[in-house]
Enzyme design. Sequence first.
Site, PDB file in Angstrom:
ATOM      1  N   GLU A  45       0.731  -1.621   0.076  1.00  0.00           N
ATOM      2  CA  GLU A  45       0.031  -0.426  -0.100  1.00  0.00           C
ATOM      3  C   GLU A  45       0.773   0.926   0.359  1.00  0.00           C
ATOM      4  O   GLU A  45       2.111   1.294   1.013  1.00  0.00           O
ATOM      5  CB  GLU A  45      -0.958   0.246   0.928  1.00  0.00           C
ATOM      6  CG  GLU A  45      -2.173   1.014   1.114  1.00  0.00           C
ATOM      7  CD  GLU A  45      -2.393   1.125   2.403  1.00  0.00           C
ATOM      8  OE1 GLU A  45      -2.263  -0.108   3.206  1.00  0.00           O
ATOM      9  OE2 GLU A  45      -3.440   1.430   2.257  1.00  0.00           O
ATOM     10  N   LYS A 114      -9.458   3.346  -2.206  1.00  0.00           N
ATOM     11  CA  LYS A 114      -9.752   2.552  -0.523  1.00  0.00           C
ATOM     12  C   LYS A 114     -11.569   2.444  -0.753  1.00  0.00           C
ATOM     13  O   LYS A 114     -11.681   4.005  -0.693  1.00  0.00           O
ATOM     14  CB  LYS A 114      -8.378   2.270   0.109  1.00  0.00           C
ATOM     15  CG  LYS A 114      -8.440   2.175   1.549  1.00  0.00           C
ATOM     16  CD  LYS A 114      -7.434   2.009   2.510  1.00  0.00           C
ATOM     17  CE  LYS A 114      -7.370   1.209   3.146  1.00  0.00           C
ATOM     18  NZ  LYS A 114      -6.351   0.921   4.244  1.00  0.00           N
ATOM     19  N   CYS A 175      -5.602  -2.995   1.971  1.00  0.00           N
ATOM     20  CA  CYS A 175      -5.442  -3.485   3.867  1.00  0.00           C
ATOM     21  C   CYS A 175      -6.506  -3.962   4.751  1.00  0.00           C
ATOM     22  O   CYS A 175      -7.411  -4.830   4.816  1.00  0.00           O
ATOM     23  CB  CYS A 175      -4.753  -2.580   4.173  1.00  0.00           C
ATOM     24  SG  CYS A 175      -3.790  -2.697   5.662  1.00  0.00           S
ATOM     25  N   LEU A 353      23.799   2.514  30.347  1.00  0.00           N
ATOM     26  CA  LEU A 353      23.013   0.771  31.619  1.00  0.00           C
ATOM     27  C   LEU A 353      23.505   0.892  33.062  1.00  0.00           C
ATOM     28  O   LEU A 353      24.726   1.128  32.846  1.00  0.00           O
ATOM     29  CB  LEU A 353      24.190  -0.522  30.472  1.00  0.00           C
ATOM     30  CG  LEU A 353      23.874  -1.470  30.663  1.00  0.00           C
ATOM     31  CD1 LEU A 353      22.178  -2.631  29.885  1.00  0.00           C
ATOM     32  CD2 LEU A 353      24.916  -2.518  29.607  1.00  0.00           C
ATOM     33  N   SER A 354      22.164   0.524  32.807  1.00  0.00           N
ATOM     34  CA  SER A 354      22.517   0.223  34.266  1.00  0.00           C
ATOM     35  C   SER A 354      21.696  -1.072  34.712  1.00  0.00           C
ATOM     36  O   SER A 354      22.492  -1.542  36.110  1.00  0.00           O
ATOM     37  CB  SER A 354      20.657   1.301  34.872  1.00  0.00           C
ATOM     38  OG  SER A 354      19.748   0.082  34.753  1.00  0.00           O
ATOM     39  N   GLY A 355      21.709  -2.129  34.586  1.00  0.00           N
ATOM     40  CA  GLY A 355      22.475  -3.686  34.874  1.00  0.00           C
ATOM     41  C   GLY A 355      20.742  -3.414  34.617  1.00  0.00           C
ATOM     42  O   GLY A 355      20.621  -5.282  35.422  1.00  0.00           O
ATOM     43  N   GLY A 356      19.687  -3.330  34.509  1.00  0.00           N
ATOM     44  CA  GLY A 356      18.678  -3.332  34.980  1.00  0.00           C
ATOM     45  C   GLY A 356      17.599  -4.839  34.161  1.00  0.00           C
ATOM     46  O   GLY A 356      18.626  -4.568  32.919  1.00  0.00           O
ATOM     47  N   ASP A 358      15.250  -3.557  31.796  1.00  0.00           N
ATOM     48  CA  ASP A 358      15.268  -2.494  30.407  1.00  0.00           C
ATOM     49  C   ASP A 358      15.839  -2.425  29.954  1.00  0.00           C
ATOM     50  O   ASP A 358      16.234  -2.697  28.644  1.00  0.00           O
ATOM     51  CB  ASP A 358      13.967  -1.473  31.167  1.00  0.00           C
ATOM     52  CG  ASP A 358      13.014  -1.586  31.526  1.00  0.00           C
ATOM     53  OD1 ASP A 358      12.641  -2.524  32.057  1.00  0.00           O
ATOM     54  OD2 ASP A 358      13.074  -0.653  32.657  1.00  0.00           O
ATOM     55  N   SER A 359      16.752  -1.854  30.030  1.00  0.00           N
ATOM     56  CA  SER A 359      18.424  -1.333  29.311  1.00  0.00           C
ATOM     57  C   SER A 359      19.006  -2.156  29.433  1.00  0.00           C
ATOM     58  O   SER A 359      20.035  -2.680  27.615  1.00  0.00           O
ATOM     59  CB  SER A 359      19.465  -0.524  30.173  1.00  0.00           C
ATOM     60  OG  SER A 359      19.293  -0.758  31.777  1.00  0.00           O
TER      61      SER A 359
HETATM   62  N1  LIG Z   1      23.631   3.659  37.037  1.00  0.00           N
HETATM   63  C1  LIG Z   1      22.438   3.890  35.590  1.00  0.00           C
HETATM   64  N2  LIG Z   1      23.632   3.644  34.807  1.00  0.00           N
HETATM   65  C2  LIG Z   1      23.735   4.452  33.417  1.00  0.00           C
HETATM   66  N3  LIG Z   1      21.867   3.869  33.306  1.00  0.00           N
HETATM   67  C3  LIG Z   1      21.463   3.948  34.186  1.00  0.00           C
HETATM   68  C4  LIG Z   1      21.931   3.771  35.878  1.00  0.00           C
HETATM   69  N4  LIG Z   1      20.241   3.967  35.736  1.00  0.00           N
HETATM   70  C5  LIG Z   1      19.494   4.070  35.923  1.00  0.00           C
HETATM   71  N5  LIG Z   1      19.756   4.589  34.201  1.00  0.00           N
HETATM   72  C6  LIG Z   1      19.176   4.189  33.085  1.00  0.00           C
HETATM   73  O1  LIG Z   1      17.906   5.619  33.225  1.00  0.00           O
HETATM   74  C7  LIG Z   1      16.715   4.030  32.690  1.00  0.00           C
HETATM   75  C8  LIG Z   1      15.688   4.699  33.802  1.00  0.00           C
HETATM   76  O2  LIG Z   1      16.285   4.474  35.283  1.00  0.00           O
HETATM   77  P1  LIG Z   1      15.298   3.217  36.134  1.00  0.00           P
HETATM   78  O3  LIG Z   1      16.228   3.878  37.419  1.00  0.00           O
HETATM   79  O4  LIG Z   1      14.303   3.776  35.867  1.00  0.00           O
HETATM   80  O5  LIG Z   1      15.701   1.915  35.790  1.00  0.00           O
HETATM   81  P2  LIG Z   1      15.129   1.050  34.921  1.00  0.00           P
HETATM   82  O6  LIG Z   1      13.328   1.689  34.010  1.00  0.00           O
HETATM   83  O7  LIG Z   1      13.821   0.131  35.830  1.00  0.00           O
HETATM   84  O8  LIG Z   1      15.792  -0.007  33.350  1.00  0.00           O
HETATM   85  P3  LIG Z   1      16.345  -0.860  34.368  1.00  0.00           P
HETATM   86  O9  LIG Z   1      15.695  -1.838  34.100  1.00  0.00           O
HETATM   87  O10 LIG Z   1      17.241  -0.576  32.654  1.00  0.00           O
HETATM   88  O11 LIG Z   1      17.259  -0.259  35.580  1.00  0.00           O
HETATM   89  C9  LIG Z   1      17.146   2.823  32.455  1.00  0.00           C
HETATM   90  O12 LIG Z   1      16.614   1.841  32.231  1.00  0.00           O
HETATM   91  C10 LIG Z   1      18.595   3.346  32.606  1.00  0.00           C
HETATM   92  O13 LIG Z   1      18.776   3.600  31.069  1.00  0.00           O
HETATM   93  N1  LIG Z   2      -3.196   0.050   6.096  1.00  0.00           N
HETATM   94  C1  LIG Z   2      -4.083  -0.336   6.785  1.00  0.00           C
HETATM   95  O1  LIG Z   2      -5.184  -0.503   5.713  1.00  0.00           O
HETATM   96  C2  LIG Z   2      -3.721  -0.899   8.187  1.00  0.00           C
HETATM   97  C3  LIG Z   2      -5.083  -2.133   8.505  1.00  0.00           C
HETATM   98  C4  LIG Z   2      -5.218  -3.154   9.888  1.00  0.00           C
HETATM   99  N2  LIG Z   2      -5.907  -2.215  11.056  1.00  0.00           N
HETATM  100  C5  LIG Z   2      -3.650  -3.286  10.130  1.00  0.00           C
HETATM  101  O2  LIG Z   2      -3.096  -3.274  11.192  1.00  0.00           O
HETATM  102  O3  LIG Z   2      -3.297  -4.427   9.419  1.00  0.00           O
END
Ligand SMILES: Nc1ncnc2c1ncn2[C@@H]1O[C@H](COP(=O)(O)OP(=O)(O)OP(=O)(O)O)[C@@H](O)[C@H]1O
Ligand SMILES: NC(=O)CC[C@H](N)C(=O)O
Length: 775
Positions: A45, A114, A175, A353-356, A358-359
């Site tokens: 599309e 469409k 689509c 990078l926090s070591g958690g 998410d990061s």
């Molecule tokens: N000590 C640190 N060093 C580097 N980056 C950090 C540190 N603490 C936090 N951050 C960054 O800030 C973000 C948000 O911090 P938060 O403590 O909310 O972590 P989070 O959302 O639980 O993520 P994570 O699981 O990565 O710790 C983290 O994802 C990371 O990217």
């Molecule tokens: N471009 C579209 O028409 C998207 C249609 C549809 N909701 C999808 O997620 O695929």
Amino acid sequence: MLKRTVLATCTLNQWVLDFEGNFQRIHESIRIAKERGARYRLGPELEVTGYSCDDHFLEADTYNHSYDVLARLLKSKVCYDVICDVGMPVMHAGTNYNCRVIFLNGKILLIRPKTSLAIAGNYREGRWFSSWAQHPHMDEFILPSSLVEATGQHRVPFGTAILITEDTSIGSEICQELFNSNSPHIAMTSQGVEIITNGSSSHHQLRKLNTRYSLMQAATLKTGCVYMYANTRGCDGERVYFDGASMIFLNGELLAIGSQFSLEEIEVVTSTINLDEIRSFRSNLKSTGLPLSSDLYSKIYVPFSVSTSCSLSPSLPIQIQYHTPAEEIGMGPACWCWDYLRRSRQRGFLLPLSGGIDSSSTAVIIANMCELVFESFQAGDTRVQRDLKRIITGDPASEYIPLDAKDICGKLLTTLYMATKNSSQETQDRAKNLSSDIGSTFIVVNIDKTVDSLVEGFSQVTQKEPKFSAHGGSKSENLALQNIQARSRMVYAYMFAQLSPWAAGKGGSYLVLGSANVDECLFGYLTKYDCSSADINPIGGINKIDLRGFILTKQDKYPSLKSVYNADPTAELEPITKEYTQTDEADMGLTYEELGDIGRERKIKNCGPVGVFTNLVPRWQHKYTPKETADKVKHFFRAYSINRHKATVLTPSYHAENYSPEDNRFDLRPFLYNTDWEHQFDLIDRIANSLQSHYNKSSQPLPSILKSKPDISNITSSSSEVRAPQNILTSPVKSTPVIPTPSKVKFTSDSTTPDLKTTPTAPKSILPAKKVSQI
Ligand SMILES: Nc1ncnc2c1ncn2[C@@H]1O[C@H](COP(=O)(O)OP(=O)(O)OP(=O)(O)O)[C@@H](O)[C@H]1O
Ligand SMILES: NC(=O)CC[C@H](N)C(=O)O
Ligand SMILES: Nc1ncnc2c1ncn2[C@@H]1O[C@H](COP(=O)(O)OP(=O)(O)OC[C@H]2O[C@@H]([n+]3cccc(C(=O)O)c3)[C@H](O)[C@@H]2O)[C@@H](O)[C@H]1O
């Protein structure tokens, strides 16, 4: 020789307004389709402009440039002897339409607008296009001069006709039309159409591919036909990732499917069909009552046969292999990040990078990206080779050849640990070990001096010294001291992103990656303008439970992730004492699993506070009384509404989850609420009270209760008398919950953080995959 029909459906990685690049990719896909013997080529599309042009679809330029591209395709001999079905916008009689332009041998056969626009969730087509209301009425389109010159035609059919070729008939839907209850393929096939085409731009979302698959399978099984589906791939300039997987179905069975996640810019999938299989299949359907033909659609006769005499065997059915959600998390955001990096012309990524979890997930996603890049480089993908060389050395023609994925990661990803006195050696070690596992460049910097000098600056002016709660400070002081650390990290992150390439003797800058997950964004458990304020966030649309599942699957490859997985999520912004260690779930007063439940009710099921509460009472009754559930829901909505302003500045994130709070495109809400929710909370309390008395008395067995949902029809906020609903609740649950109930939590409007210091957090678990279908 037997007659066979070769059909080609193309997945293209287009880019908004890149008319030259888009032309080249379309043209090349037509060349490949023809080379494989195809006589019908279908593309995605709006492939001429790129799908995500948004308000550029309001500009006349966009339409004029599209006509230029079409004219080049029409004139190219490469596009002869194959019916080409191309997606582009067309302005007809002063109105904009999202169209298919179908042409053969330099002549336009049909422009097909469409009829049902995509307007839900991420989609806003109704803002730029009109749906073809006259459906199935036909009109004539007066060609602009560039197309008159290319075709020799002055007027061409415009509307929802079907093509009758010498050997078969073809109808197209676009689509969203497949997702609707009155999909055109139903009437078209009852009119005898044998080949349905669908040019799409459909975005990735975890666990969504099966929705598309099921719809096409059902469509072809019920009607007997070929269904060709072409999808866009990649980040074409927006938060969504289009996940390819173009398919061809025949009579309920899948014949071919392209890859869902890949760095390939052009992928052509072909199938060889014996059209008699459709006719035989339909003979059986007729005996079970296939609707009779109704001549709803106009016909356009095309003196051309899509079948040829050839020795190719018909394609055999294949089984679809779905990726697990963990694999989807590993692949989709990785491909999106690659497109973003190469198209933004930056030199790499900088990740705090926090070591958690998410990061670390973000780091692993970039490591995955490096693996995909290495594989494509090795496989000889010249586009990937040129892009990688340009990003790493500044020269697309350089001699650089990567040794392995880790080598690439060392050059594309810098991970930065920013320590304060509240950080622990464990988190620093986790960050370091993961960096070493994936091969990223790792930097540790201590930011205490910066934090201290900021606080000193404040104290000099005010003669006041803020303290953490652990040292006798108030809640405001405690929060402010946390936020100074968090915001300083953001400043450091951008400084390292900008200056690290220079320090390494390279030019350019790195993109800062963010790592706030969907649940903490929803609750607002983040500091505005801290490390969550990045350039892009690969995991901002993914929930914590799915991220945990992702990390779990990567532990064998990266052993350092074992300790990441087992650690309690913590912000490490407060002093650790004997009595207290800061953890996310205790801070929020809700587990990540509960946030997911609430998030789905709020967004996917469109529930307000009362609706969320009444839906969750039966669902959570194995662990909470109705009053406890009421407290949790009220607590959530209070925090959500206090913090909603943070959603206005959330880092652009990869869209992966249907309950995302993303404020700019997906979840449009106010950011200034009355956070007391008086009317709603009053009603919740009334319902909870009435259920609570029933809850204590009832001896109804648990299994039947689990299915029931409170009947609140007798309760209104104005009714003075509240009657217990008939169909609920329940015998008391044996064990009391371990999670703190927010009724015991003090919550002030200047903070998201309830006053909980010693509460145990919920056990970690990986939930069974919740199937959330979105259309
Ligand atoms: N000590 C640190 N060093 C580097 N980056 C950090 C540190 N603490 C936090 N951050 C960054 O800030 C973000 C948000 O911090 P938060 O403590 O909310 O972590 P989070 O959302 O639980 O993520 P994570 O699981 O990565 O710790 C983290 O994802 C990371 O990217
Ligand atoms: N471009 C579209 O028409 C998207 C249609 C549809 N909701 C999808 O997620 O695929
Ligand atoms: N309606 C509204 N519209 C616009 N702005 C509004 C507003 N209400 C408050 N504000 C403003 O918002 C700001 C308050 O928000 P903010 O500064 O974020 O501060 P706040 O939300 O009070 O605190 C941050 C929260 O994030 C938590 N946290 C947890 C884990 C990690 C991290 C981390 O960052 O690493 C943070 C931390 O524990 C705390 O609960 C103030 O400037 C206030 O004036």
